[in-house]
Design a protein around this motif. Sequence first.
Motif, PDB file in Angstrom:
ATOM      1  N   GLN A 131      -7.858  31.349 -51.916  1.00 38.05           N
ATOM      2  CA  GLN A 131      -6.844  30.702 -52.309  1.00 38.05           C
ATOM      3  C   GLN A 131      -5.843  29.969 -53.309  1.00 38.05           C
ATOM      4  OE1 GLN A 131      -5.018  34.053 -52.840  1.00 38.05           O
ATOM      5  NE2 GLN A 131      -7.240  34.276 -50.511  1.00 38.05           N
ATOM      6  N   MET A 132      -6.894  28.892 -52.857  1.00 37.11           N
ATOM      7  CA  MET A 132      -6.515  27.027 -53.667  1.00 37.11           C
ATOM      8  C   MET A 132      -6.501  27.243 -54.762  1.00 37.11           C
ATOM      9  SD  MET A 132      -7.148  23.331 -52.628  1.00 37.11           S
ATOM     10  CE  MET A 132      -8.996  23.512 -52.439  1.00 37.11           C
ATOM     11  N   GLN A 133      -6.264  27.251 -55.908  1.00 28.70           N
ATOM     12  CA  GLN A 133      -5.803  27.681 -56.932  1.00 28.70           C
ATOM     13  C   GLN A 133      -5.930  25.717 -58.024  1.00 28.70           C
ATOM     14  OE1 GLN A 133      -6.736  30.258 -59.326  1.00 28.70           O
ATOM     15  NE2 GLN A 133      -6.534  31.154 -56.938  1.00 28.70           N
ATOM     16  N   GLU A 134      -5.818  24.786 -57.439  1.00 26.71           N
ATOM     17  CA  GLU A 134      -5.997  24.032 -57.532  1.00 26.71           C
ATOM     18  C   GLU A 134      -5.361  22.106 -56.969  1.00 26.71           C
ATOM     19  OE1 GLU A 134      -3.083  22.182 -61.731  1.00 26.71           O
ATOM     20  OE2 GLU A 134      -1.526  21.180 -59.879  1.00 26.71           O
ATOM     21  N   PHE A 135      -6.125  21.109 -56.572  1.00 24.41           N
ATOM     22  CA  PHE A 135      -6.112  20.556 -56.034  1.00 24.41           C
ATOM     23  C   PHE A 135      -5.911  18.927 -56.554  1.00 24.41           C
ATOM     24  CE2 PHE A 135      -8.737  17.110 -53.518  1.00 24.41           C
ATOM     25  CZ  PHE A 135      -8.379  17.309 -52.212  1.00 24.41           C
ATOM     26  N   ARG A 136      -5.128  17.714 -56.157  1.00 23.03           N
ATOM     27  CA  ARG A 136      -5.212  16.500 -56.852  1.00 23.03           C
ATOM     28  C   ARG A 136      -5.468  15.643 -55.821  1.00 23.03           C
ATOM     29  NH1 ARG A 136       0.910  17.509 -59.153  1.00 23.03           N
ATOM     30  NH2 ARG A 136       0.510  19.539 -60.611  1.00 23.03           N
ATOM     31  N   GLY A 137      -5.401  14.911 -55.969  1.00 20.62           N
ATOM     32  CA  GLY A 137      -5.666  13.471 -54.940  1.00 20.62           C
ATOM     33  C   GLY A 137      -5.649  12.559 -55.871  1.00 20.62           C
ATOM     34  N   GLU A 138      -6.618  11.300 -55.078  1.00 22.64           N
ATOM     35  CA  GLU A 138      -6.626   9.687 -55.866  1.00 22.64           C
ATOM     36  C   GLU A 138      -7.865   9.539 -55.508  1.00 22.64           C
ATOM     37  OE1 GLU A 138      -3.338   7.758 -54.966  1.00 22.64           O
ATOM     38  OE2 GLU A 138      -1.376   8.366 -55.144  1.00 22.64           O
ATOM     39  N   ARG A 139      -8.362   8.155 -56.125  1.00 20.57           N
ATOM     40  CA  ARG A 139      -9.878   8.159 -55.143  1.00 20.57           C
ATOM     41  C   ARG A 139     -10.013   6.349 -56.123  1.00 20.57           C
ATOM     42  NH1 ARG A 139     -14.303   8.196 -59.435  1.00 20.57           N
ATOM     43  NH2 ARG A 139     -13.794   9.531 -61.165  1.00 20.57           N
ATOM     44  N   GLU A 140     -10.695   5.201 -55.692  1.00 20.25           N
ATOM     45  CA  GLU A 140     -10.783   3.797 -56.149  1.00 20.25           C
ATOM     46  C   GLU A 140     -12.213   4.417 -56.579  1.00 20.25           C
ATOM     47  OE1 GLU A 140      -8.718   1.715 -55.981  1.00 20.25           O
ATOM     48  OE2 GLU A 140      -7.698   2.574 -54.811  1.00 20.25           O
ATOM     49  N   THR A 141     -11.915   3.332 -58.082  1.00 22.38           N
ATOM     50  CA  THR A 141     -13.109   3.194 -58.848  1.00 22.38           C
ATOM     51  C   THR A 141     -12.530   2.055 -59.504  1.00 22.38           C
ATOM     52  OG1 THR A 141     -11.794   3.821 -61.347  1.00 22.38           O
ATOM     53  CG2 THR A 141     -12.910   5.120 -59.628  1.00 22.38           C
ATOM     54  N   PRO A 142     -14.408   1.307 -59.735  1.00 23.39           N
ATOM     55  CA  PRO A 142     -14.531  -0.112 -60.484  1.00 23.39           C
ATOM     56  C   PRO A 142     -13.082  -0.317 -61.540  1.00 23.39           C
ATOM     57  CG  PRO A 142     -16.194   0.814 -60.373  1.00 23.39           C
ATOM     58  CD  PRO A 142     -15.454   2.431 -59.895  1.00 23.39           C
ATOM     59  N   ALA A 143     -12.715   0.155 -62.043  1.00 22.61           N
ATOM     60  CA  ALA A 143     -11.857   0.565 -62.810  1.00 22.61           C
ATOM     61  C   ALA A 143     -10.236   0.776 -62.689  1.00 22.61           C
ATOM     62  CB  ALA A 143     -12.195   1.106 -64.542  1.00 22.61           C
ATOM     63  N   GLY A 144      -9.774   1.000 -61.528  1.00 18.92           N
ATOM     64  CA  GLY A 144      -8.359   0.973 -60.263  1.00 18.92           C
ATOM     65  C   GLY A 144      -8.843   2.419 -59.827  1.00 18.92           C
ATOM     66  N   LYS A 145      -7.738   2.232 -59.567  1.00 17.09           N
ATOM     67  CA  LYS A 145      -7.234   4.247 -58.964  1.00 17.09           C
ATOM     68  C   LYS A 145      -6.980   4.218 -60.001  1.00 17.09           C
ATOM     69  CE  LYS A 145      -4.383   3.472 -55.735  1.00 17.09           C
ATOM     70  NZ  LYS A 145      -3.293   3.811 -54.885  1.00 17.09           N
ATOM     71  N   MET A 146      -7.185   5.980 -59.440  1.00 18.51           N
ATOM     72  CA  MET A 146      -7.378   7.264 -60.783  1.00 18.51           C
ATOM     73  C   MET A 146      -6.685   8.393 -60.430  1.00 18.51           C
ATOM     74  SD  MET A 146      -9.575   6.529 -63.369  1.00 18.51           S
ATOM     75  CE  MET A 146      -9.556   8.007 -64.346  1.00 18.51           C
ATOM     76  N   LEU A 147      -6.646   8.825 -60.936  1.00 19.70           N
ATOM     77  CA  LEU A 147      -5.536  10.250 -60.090  1.00 19.70           C
ATOM     78  C   LEU A 147      -6.525  11.125 -60.725  1.00 19.70           C
ATOM     79  CD1 LEU A 147      -1.807  11.022 -59.334  1.00 19.70           C
ATOM     80  CD2 LEU A 147      -3.242  12.470 -60.715  1.00 19.70           C
ATOM     81  N   TYR A 148      -5.962  12.753 -59.939  1.00 17.24           N
ATOM     82  CA  TYR A 148      -7.452  13.328 -60.527  1.00 17.24           C
ATOM     83  C   TYR A 148      -7.043  15.173 -60.022  1.00 17.24           C
ATOM     84  CZ  TYR A 148      -9.599  14.622 -56.086  1.00 17.24           C
ATOM     85  OH  TYR A 148     -10.519  14.013 -54.840  1.00 17.24           O
ATOM     86  N   ILE A 149      -7.302  15.577 -60.516  1.00 19.51           N
ATOM     87  CA  ILE A 149      -6.486  17.463 -61.129  1.00 19.51           C
ATOM     88  C   ILE A 149      -8.096  18.127 -61.137  1.00 19.51           C
ATOM     89  CG2 ILE A 149      -4.809  19.098 -62.065  1.00 19.51           C
ATOM     90  CD1 ILE A 149      -2.984  17.435 -62.628  1.00 19.51           C
ATOM     91  N   ALA A 150      -7.875  18.993 -60.162  1.00 20.12           N
ATOM     92  CA  ALA A 150      -8.837  19.708 -59.798  1.00 20.12           C
ATOM     93  C   ALA A 150      -8.608  21.326 -60.000  1.00 20.12           C
ATOM     94  CB  ALA A 150     -10.380  19.879 -59.196  1.00 20.12           C
ATOM     95  N   ARG A 151      -9.133  22.003 -60.665  1.00 15.26           N
ATOM     96  CA  ARG A 151      -9.454  23.570 -60.515  1.00 15.26           C
ATOM     97  C   ARG A 151     -10.150  23.790 -60.510  1.00 15.26           C
ATOM     98  NH1 ARG A 151      -4.555  24.888 -65.549  1.00 15.26           N
ATOM     99  NH2 ARG A 151      -2.829  23.467 -64.529  1.00 15.26           N
ATOM    100  N   PRO A 152     -10.644  25.617 -59.832  1.00 15.88           N
ATOM    101  CA  PRO A 152     -11.575  26.022 -59.556  1.00 15.88           C
ATOM    102  C   PRO A 152     -12.346  26.451 -60.462  1.00 15.88           C
ATOM    103  CG  PRO A 152     -10.293  27.531 -58.783  1.00 15.88           C
ATOM    104  CD  PRO A 152      -9.191  25.971 -59.456  1.00 15.88           C
ATOM    105  N   ILE A 153     -13.682  26.579 -60.882  1.00 19.12           N
ATOM    106  CA  ILE A 153     -14.687  27.065 -62.099  1.00 19.12           C
ATOM    107  C   ILE A 153     -15.099  28.635 -61.005  1.00 19.12           C
ATOM    108  CG2 ILE A 153     -17.183  27.769 -63.450  1.00 19.12           C
ATOM    109  CD1 ILE A 153     -15.815  24.319 -63.915  1.00 19.12           C
ATOM    110  N   THR A 154     -14.173  29.922 -61.575  1.00 24.34           N
ATOM    111  CA  THR A 154     -14.965  31.170 -60.393  1.00 24.34           C
ATOM    112  C   THR A 154     -15.512  32.075 -61.346  1.00 24.34           C
ATOM    113  OG1 THR A 154     -14.143  30.617 -58.918  1.00 24.34           O
ATOM    114  CG2 THR A 154     -14.482  32.633 -58.902  1.00 24.34           C
ATOM    115  N   ILE A 155     -16.681  32.724 -61.307  1.00 26.60           N
ATOM    116  CA  ILE A 155     -17.139  33.838 -62.406  1.00 26.60           C
ATOM    117  C   ILE A 155     -16.473  35.079 -61.872  1.00 26.60           C
ATOM    118  CG2 ILE A 155     -19.694  34.621 -63.611  1.00 26.60           C
ATOM    119  CD1 ILE A 155     -19.198  31.711 -63.192  1.00 26.60           C
ATOM    120  N   LYS A 156     -15.408  35.024 -62.655  1.00 24.47           N
ATOM    121  CA  LYS A 156     -14.110  36.260 -63.036  1.00 24.47           C
ATOM    122  C   LYS A 156     -15.166  37.451 -63.743  1.00 24.47           C
ATOM    123  CE  LYS A 156     -10.606  33.582 -60.781  1.00 24.47           C
ATOM    124  NZ  LYS A 156      -9.090  33.083 -61.638  1.00 24.47           N
TER     125      LYS A 156
END
Length: 289
Positions: A128-153
């Motif tokens: 049921q989850m259609q979008e996921f948001r999060g933050e992560r630390e990288t060598p270039a600094g903090k990154m924010l990401y948005i993810a959406r599922p790839i579902t074989i419809k």
Amino acid sequence: MGLRLKFNIVLTLVFAAGMAVSAYVSYELLQDNAKQEVLRNAGLMMEAALSIRGYTVKEVKPHLESQLADTFLPQTVPAFAATETFNTLRKKYPDFTYKEATLNPTNPRDRAVEWETDVVNSFRSDPQMQEFRGERETPAGKMLYIARPITIKDPACLACHSVPAAAPASMIKLYGENNGFGWKHMETVGAQIVSVPMSLPIRNANNAFRLFMGSLAAIFLVTFIVLNIMLSLMILRPITRMSSAADRISQGDFDVPEFGKGKDEISTLGVSFNRMRRSLQKALKLIER
């Protein structure tokens, strides 16, 4: 403790409390605005990727169908088109990334790394989850990401991803038989992930916060000085004069000049003091008689 010191202590405490509240509210507001700006950028990139995918399916692939039997053209694959477009964008903006992270991809470059695998598994565990948001630390600094599922419809996708025997020979020749197969209808096989750097918006928010607090501190300093000058001219100096005059009168010196008239409270006090002085002077004359 003198009146000036008491006044300055109270004034300092009031301004300190005001600055503390202002600092907290403004910092949280600026940080939230910075995060919202990053989210808007990420959302815009995600929609751009979806537009590229749609354009590839509707406008590019139909014109190249006749060539696919002999030569597999990755450019006709929506994921490839979107990824390549953003790879071109990254030449100017290297910190902005787009990836269609897949657990079992046809193209090895799309294989999900550890943290991307966690995101994909989150979608797989909650359909049921259609979008996921999060933050992560990288060598270039903090990154924010948005993810959406790839579902074989669309069952048509399984023509290239069910079993190697059903896939175009030209695709097998390019990518081999070991990757990108075994997908199932309505299965979440990956995630579209857009990553946007937070460093610049956060830095701008911090600069704005320091400028705001510096301006507030400067306003406090100017206000502090002006109020102290007004306190001296309008209250302390007249009271000091009245105190000195009262001391001289108490010792019998009635040559002290009377205070001028006015409409403020200090002037009213001066008028009362003049009246008391004259009354005292008359009383002493009656006693001397």
